[in-house]
Scaffold this active site. Structure first.
Site, short mmCIF file in Angstrom:
data_model
loop_
_atom_site.label_atom_id
_atom_site.label_comp_id
_atom_site.label_asym_id
_atom_site.label_seq_id
_atom_site.Cartn_x
_atom_site.Cartn_y
_atom_site.Cartn_z
N HIS A 1 -3.69 -4.90 -0.32
CA HIS A 1 -3.18 -5.44 0.95
C HIS A 1 -3.17 -6.97 0.89
CE1 HIS A 1 -3.09 -1.77 3.50
NE2 HIS A 1 -4.02 -1.36 2.65
N CYS B 1 0.84 -1.19 0.00
CA CYS B 1 0.00 0.00 0.00
C CYS B 1 0.88 1.25 0.00
CB CYS B 1 -0.99 -0.03 1.17
SG CYS B 1 -2.36 1.15 0.97
N GLU C 1 -2.13 -8.95 3.08
CA GLU C 1 -2.46 -9.48 4.41
C GLU C 1 -3.98 -9.52 4.64
OE1 GLU C 1 -2.31 -5.05 5.18
OE2 GLU C 1 -1.38 -6.51 3.83
#
Length: 216
Positions: free
Chosen positions: A196, A88, A198
């Site tokens: 993202h 990001c 994650e």
């Protein structure tokens, strides 16, 4: 192998750490995931991850505020070729400049500016927030084995600005939101995702696993 996730006061550190630990377990690896603000740990790590959320200038100031961190990153990544992943705003910091509210210098590892997203469709809103598929611009090891394109896996985005690389060769993947948006960049041992990983479930875990095994 040690994976250093840089703590400089910005980023989903808990989520990132947990996602990397899960990817390690799923792959049957024994890598050590370390969230750290210690430049020496970053310098010695075999993989480096720079997360980031918020405004470009704030993230740059946070990175500058950790004594020796940028020097350690540069030594490891640029001189020794340590694989690096920016996430990001951590990806946006790879650019030459950020133009969010003010002009801020980036790391200039990927030449280009970070500019506000411009949408052709006025019905769409900024920030771009939600799930989108990825369209590859070229082959890259971090995308190996991941289903891409219109019927591919989805990645999670939340951003109002995007990196615009000078060289199209630095673009790895794009997504579509009122026009094309750069979703992933990279060159040599450096890569970055606007989305993202994650938070991107199956796609994200697969990309992280590829990063752990990446040997540029």
């Amino acid at each position: 192998m040690t994976v250093a996730i840089i703590n400089y006061g910005s980023g989903n550190l808990h989520s990132a750490g947990k996602a990397f630990e899960l990817a390690v377990r799923n792959a049957g690896r024994d890598d050590r995931i370390v969230v750290t603000a210690d430049p020496d740990v970053v310098r010695r790590a075999e993989r480096i991850v720079l997360p980031g959320v918020g405004a470009f200038a704030d993230c740059r100031r946070g990175l500058d505020a950790v004594p020796g961190m940028i020097d350690s990153m540069s030594e490891a990544v640029l001189k020794r070729g340590t694989p690096f992943l920016g996430i990001c705003v951590g990806m946006q910091l790879l650019a030459t400049r950020g133009l969010e509210h003010e002009v801020s210098r980036g790391l200039d590892w990927i030449h280009g500016d970070v500019e506000q997203i411009r949408l052709a469709d006025p019905a769409l809103k900024i920030p771009h927030m939600g799930w989108n598929t990825l369209t590859p611009a070229r082959q890259h090891p971090l995308l190996d084995g991941i289903r891409l394109g219109e019927v591919g896996l989805h990645a999670y985005f939340v951003h109002s600005f995007q990196i615009n690389p000078v060289s199209r060769d630095d673009v790895i993947a794009r997504t579509t939101y009122g026009g094309e948006i750069v979703a992933m960049v990279g060159r040599d041992n450096i890569a970055g995702t606007q989305f993202h990983p994650e938070k991107s479930q199956k796609l994200g875990l697969a990309l992280i696993a590829n990063f752990l095994g990446w040997r540029p």
